[in-house]
Write a protein that holds these residues in place. Structure first.
Motif, PDB file in Angstrom:
ATOM      1  N   LEU A 166      39.951   0.715  38.563  1.00 21.11           N
ATOM      2  CA  LEU A 166      39.826  -0.200  38.983  1.00 21.11           C
ATOM      3  C   LEU A 166      38.477   0.011  39.535  1.00 21.11           C
ATOM      4  O   LEU A 166      38.896   0.589  40.437  1.00 21.11           O
ATOM      5  N   GLU A 167      37.434  -0.242  38.991  1.00 23.68           N
ATOM      6  CA  GLU A 167      36.379  -0.012  39.924  1.00 23.68           C
ATOM      7  C   GLU A 167      35.538  -1.183  40.509  1.00 23.68           C
ATOM      8  O   GLU A 167      35.740  -2.325  40.219  1.00 23.68           O
ATOM      9  N   PHE A 168      35.146  -1.118  41.821  1.00 30.76           N
ATOM     10  CA  PHE A 168      35.105  -2.341  43.076  1.00 30.76           C
ATOM     11  C   PHE A 168      33.322  -2.076  42.520  1.00 30.76           C
ATOM     12  O   PHE A 168      32.738  -1.607  42.674  1.00 30.76           O
ATOM     13  N   LYS A 169      32.733  -3.228  42.225  1.00 32.54           N
ATOM     14  CA  LYS A 169      31.089  -3.608  42.166  1.00 32.54           C
ATOM     15  C   LYS A 169      31.432  -4.697  43.135  1.00 32.54           C
ATOM     16  O   LYS A 169      31.917  -6.288  43.853  1.00 32.54           O
ATOM     17  N   SER A 170      29.479  -4.293  43.050  1.00 34.86           N
ATOM     18  CA  SER A 170      29.068  -6.276  43.382  1.00 34.86           C
ATOM     19  C   SER A 170      27.382  -6.388  42.962  1.00 34.86           C
ATOM     20  O   SER A 170      27.412  -5.774  41.411  1.00 34.86           O
ATOM     21  N   THR A 171      26.982  -7.568  43.102  1.00 31.50           N
ATOM     22  CA  THR A 171      25.940  -7.616  42.475  1.00 31.50           C
ATOM     23  C   THR A 171      24.902  -6.925  42.827  1.00 31.50           C
ATOM     24  O   THR A 171      24.630  -6.164  43.198  1.00 31.50           O
ATOM     25  N   ASP A 172      23.840  -6.680  41.766  1.00 33.12           N
ATOM     26  CA  ASP A 172      22.361  -6.115  41.569  1.00 33.12           C
ATOM     27  C   ASP A 172      21.767  -6.389  42.436  1.00 33.12           C
ATOM     28  O   ASP A 172      20.840  -7.615  41.790  1.00 33.12           O
ATOM     29  N   PRO A 173      21.226  -5.501  43.265  1.00 32.85           N
ATOM     30  CA  PRO A 173      20.187  -6.439  44.371  1.00 32.85           C
ATOM     31  C   PRO A 173      18.198  -6.616  43.224  1.00 32.85           C
ATOM     32  O   PRO A 173      18.260  -7.689  43.945  1.00 32.85           O
ATOM     33  N   ALA A 174      18.633  -6.222  42.302  1.00 28.12           N
ATOM     34  CA  ALA A 174      17.706  -6.170  41.946  1.00 28.12           C
ATOM     35  C   ALA A 174      17.436  -7.357  40.978  1.00 28.12           C
ATOM     36  O   ALA A 174      15.933  -8.848  41.125  1.00 28.12           O
ATOM     37  N   TYR A 175      18.487  -8.372  40.210  1.00 26.07           N
ATOM     38  CA  TYR A 175      18.813  -9.821  40.248  1.00 26.07           C
ATOM     39  C   TYR A 175      19.486 -10.922  41.006  1.00 26.07           C
ATOM     40  O   TYR A 175      18.445 -11.970  40.769  1.00 26.07           O
ATOM     41  N   LYS A 230      17.236 -10.589  43.519  1.00 30.12           N
ATOM     42  CA  LYS A 230      16.292 -11.188  44.232  1.00 30.12           C
ATOM     43  C   LYS A 230      15.461 -11.967  43.461  1.00 30.12           C
ATOM     44  O   LYS A 230      14.894 -12.956  43.083  1.00 30.12           O
ATOM     45  N   LEU A 231      15.830 -12.637  41.837  1.00 36.30           N
ATOM     46  CA  LEU A 231      15.361 -13.089  40.587  1.00 36.30           C
ATOM     47  C   LEU A 231      16.074 -14.600  40.925  1.00 36.30           C
ATOM     48  O   LEU A 231      15.835 -15.506  39.738  1.00 36.30           O
ATOM     49  N   GLY A 232      17.160 -14.084  41.743  1.00 35.17           N
ATOM     50  CA  GLY A 232      17.803 -15.609  42.199  1.00 35.17           C
ATOM     51  C   GLY A 232      19.466 -15.870  41.453  1.00 35.17           C
ATOM     52  O   GLY A 232      19.945 -16.412  41.626  1.00 35.17           O
ATOM     53  N   GLY A 233      19.501 -14.588  41.647  1.00 34.33           N
ATOM     54  CA  GLY A 233      21.287 -14.747  40.909  1.00 34.33           C
ATOM     55  C   GLY A 233      21.909 -14.379  42.242  1.00 34.33           C
ATOM     56  O   GLY A 233      21.642 -14.211  43.667  1.00 34.33           O
ATOM     57  N   PRO A 234      23.619 -14.403  42.101  1.00 34.63           N
ATOM     58  CA  PRO A 234      24.185 -14.952  43.102  1.00 34.63           C
ATOM     59  C   PRO A 234      24.097 -13.261  44.216  1.00 34.63           C
ATOM     60  O   PRO A 234      23.850 -12.066  43.226  1.00 34.63           O
ATOM     61  N   ARG A 235      24.868 -13.973  45.475  1.00 31.50           N
ATOM     62  CA  ARG A 235      25.496 -12.561  45.977  1.00 31.50           C
ATOM     63  C   ARG A 235      26.129 -12.524  46.107  1.00 31.50           C
ATOM     64  O   ARG A 235      27.234 -12.585  46.639  1.00 31.50           O
ATOM     65  N   SER A 236      26.831 -11.038  46.057  1.00 29.67           N
ATOM     66  CA  SER A 236      28.524 -11.073  46.310  1.00 29.67           C
ATOM     67  C   SER A 236      29.022 -10.838  47.558  1.00 29.67           C
ATOM     68  O   SER A 236      27.807 -10.205  48.062  1.00 29.67           O
ATOM     69  N   PRO A 237      29.890 -10.880  47.953  1.00 24.25           N
ATOM     70  CA  PRO A 237      30.320 -11.188  49.410  1.00 24.25           C
ATOM     71  C   PRO A 237      30.706  -9.598  49.741  1.00 24.25           C
ATOM     72  O   PRO A 237      31.225  -8.905  48.162  1.00 24.25           O
ATOM     73  N   ARG A 238      30.098  -8.663  50.332  1.00 22.81           N
ATOM     74  CA  ARG A 238      31.201  -7.540  51.519  1.00 22.81           C
ATOM     75  C   ARG A 238      32.026  -7.210  51.172  1.00 22.81           C
ATOM     76  O   ARG A 238      33.244  -7.813  51.409  1.00 22.81           O
ATOM     77  N   TRP A 239      32.927  -5.999  50.433  1.00 21.21           N
ATOM     78  CA  TRP A 239      33.773  -5.520  49.514  1.00 21.21           C
ATOM     79  C   TRP A 239      34.450  -5.095  51.841  1.00 21.21           C
ATOM     80  O   TRP A 239      33.752  -4.088  52.282  1.00 21.21           O
ATOM     81  N   ASP A 240      35.437  -5.311  52.482  1.00 19.93           N
ATOM     82  CA  ASP A 240      35.642  -5.496  53.692  1.00 19.93           C
ATOM     83  C   ASP A 240      37.234  -5.474  53.926  1.00 19.93           C
ATOM     84  O   ASP A 240      37.857  -5.457  52.714  1.00 19.93           O
ATOM     85  N   ALA A 241      37.747  -5.577  54.818  1.00 24.94           N
ATOM     86  CA  ALA A 241      39.777  -5.442  54.788  1.00 24.94           C
ATOM     87  C   ALA A 241      40.081  -6.654  54.155  1.00 24.94           C
ATOM     88  O   ALA A 241      41.511  -6.613  54.140  1.00 24.94           O
ATOM     89  N   GLY A 242      39.312  -7.721  54.674  1.00 27.20           N
ATOM     90  CA  GLY A 242      40.088  -8.915  54.186  1.00 27.20           C
ATOM     91  C   GLY A 242      39.759  -9.138  52.488  1.00 27.20           C
ATOM     92  O   GLY A 242      41.152  -9.520  52.174  1.00 27.20           O
ATOM     93  N   LEU A 243      39.049  -8.643  51.681  1.00 25.00           N
ATOM     94  CA  LEU A 243      39.336  -8.690  50.626  1.00 25.00           C
ATOM     95  C   LEU A 243      40.191  -7.260  50.534  1.00 25.00           C
ATOM     96  O   LEU A 243      40.281  -8.033  48.772  1.00 25.00           O
TER      97      LEU A 243
END
Length: 412
Positions: free
Chosen positions: A200-209, A211-224
């Protein structure tokens, strides 16, 4: 007059580590020892074989442990390339867009990879989506003039399986629940399979996208992380998962337990899965390990540095050069290792099998490829394929398998 012998010992890999194998030979220093006593001594030394007769060992795969076999796994096992219109957008935005032009899914979904392609390991990239619907409108689709994705699974809360949310979203199973349900269903129909590692590779949304209006994924934390463990358990079933707690001994760290006592036997592991963390960074590992230095109660084995309490699994993607000896050493010591036989699309273009041979010789238990069957590399100009000798789904590990290991008995 009784027969006497000298005990002559030499190093041999037996079970999870290098031990001493002793055999009786005539010599100057004579020690009275019956053959029965010698046999008992060797069995006690090995400590890895069940206490039954040799013929029983041969029948049940030779007391082999799950880390004493080797399998082929697919890299980004869910991946599906996009439409031509979307590829044109990818080419404008990404100079390396060609690196995304491959599809496991168009050749085989996960169950077909297990059955038709003889794959026994998969990799899934996961993004958190606790509220659902976060990844239904990728920017690459918008710029290609396409609408939102009409996939009910993407709209549900949970973890999504995508390579790159706004740029390379093609997948054969868009949610982790769907991917694991497919794997679980195949496993239930084929309960004699060797254990299947799921990277399993844990990923997040790309900051460059973003800025273009793409979604921002929540931060991986203990709850997730807790929610992820719960989702894996709910889909696969606790009894079908090999967990860190299954290996850890009282009073010992996970690493100490693995190196001293080894992994479960193949007999205990058939029809089950083990989950491995691809990520090495503290941003992902720290919330998973907080309060659980030995992965107490966790489902996933972390990609750890030897010497840490949680070290049982190690990812080393480069099996050539010094990597070969490094991986072989880790395998002999008892760690579970994943490496790669090819990198898109070097070997597929040249047909070169140097890295493949090194990966197989390394003894890494999981050898990952993008080209598990003949024909997948043809579009790149070669007949390259990464398979085990004989195209079997598993083989006795070339570095640490016991001599009693029989390839024909690994799966049932």
């Amino acid at each position: 007059m009784p027969i006497t012998w000298v005990i002559q010992c030499s190093a041999v890999v037996v079970g999870p580590a290098s031990l001493q194998e002793c055999v009786p030979v005539p010599g100057r220093r004579r020690i009275a020892l019956s053959l029965a006593a010698l046999s008992s001594a060797v069995a006690a030394l090995a400590g890895t074989f069940p206490a039954h007769a040799d013929k029983e060992l041969n029948r049940d795969s030779g007391g082999v442990r799950l880390n004493q076999i080797q399998v082929i796994a697919t890299h980004n096992s869910y991946h599906r390339e996009l439409t031509d219109a979307e590829k044109a957008v990818q080419a404008r935005r990404d100079a390396n867009w060609w690196n995304l032009a491959y599809s496991h899914a168009s050749h085989a979904s996960l169950p077909l990879q297990f059955s038709a392609q003889r794959v026994r390991g998969i990799e899934l990239d996961i993004l958190p989506d606790p509220d659902g619907g976060l990844y239904t409108a990728p920017i690459v689709r918008r710029e290609a003039g396409l609408g939102t994705i009409e996939d009910p699974e993407l709209k549900k809360p949970g973890f999504k399986v995508l390579h790159w949310g706004d740029h390379d979203y093609g997948t054969s199973c868009s949610s982790l629940r769907t991917c694991l349900s497919q794997a679980r269903a195949w496993s239930d129909d084929n309960p004699g399979h060797v254990p299947i590692p799921v990277l399993l590779e844990f990923k997040s949304t790309d900051p460059a996208y973003e800025k273009l209006g793409g979604p921002r994924s929540p931060r991986w934390d203990a709850g997730l992380m807790d929610a992820l463990d719960a989702e894996i358990r709910s889909v696969v079933g606790d009894k079908k998962i090999i967990k860190p707690d299954d290996l850890r001994r009282p009073g010992l760290t996970l690493e100490q337990s693995v190196l001293r006592y080894g992994w479960p036997t193949l007999e205990q592991s058939r029809g089950r899965f083990l989950f491995l963390m691809d990520n090495q960074g503290a941003d992902i590992q720290s919330p998973y390990l907080t309060g659980r230095p030995n992965l107490e109660g966790r489902v996933i084995f972390t990609n750890a540095v030897p010497g840490r309490p949680d070290a049982a699994f190690v990812k080393l993607n480069e099996p050539t050069g010094t990597g070969l000896a490094q991986i072989q050493d880790l395998v002999r010591r008892g760690y579970f290792v994943r490496t790669r036989s090819d990198v898109p699309f070097e070997e597929a273009r040249t047909g070169d099998t140097t890295q493949l041979k090194a990966a197989l010789d390394s003894g890494a238990q999981v050898v990952s490829t993008d080209f598990p069957v003949v024909g997948m590399a043809a579009r790149n100009g070669s007949d390259y394929v990464a398979q085990l000798p004989g195209a079997e789904p598993a083989r006795c590990n070339p570095v640490n398998a016991p001599r009693t290991c029989r390839p024909a008995n690994l799966e049932r």
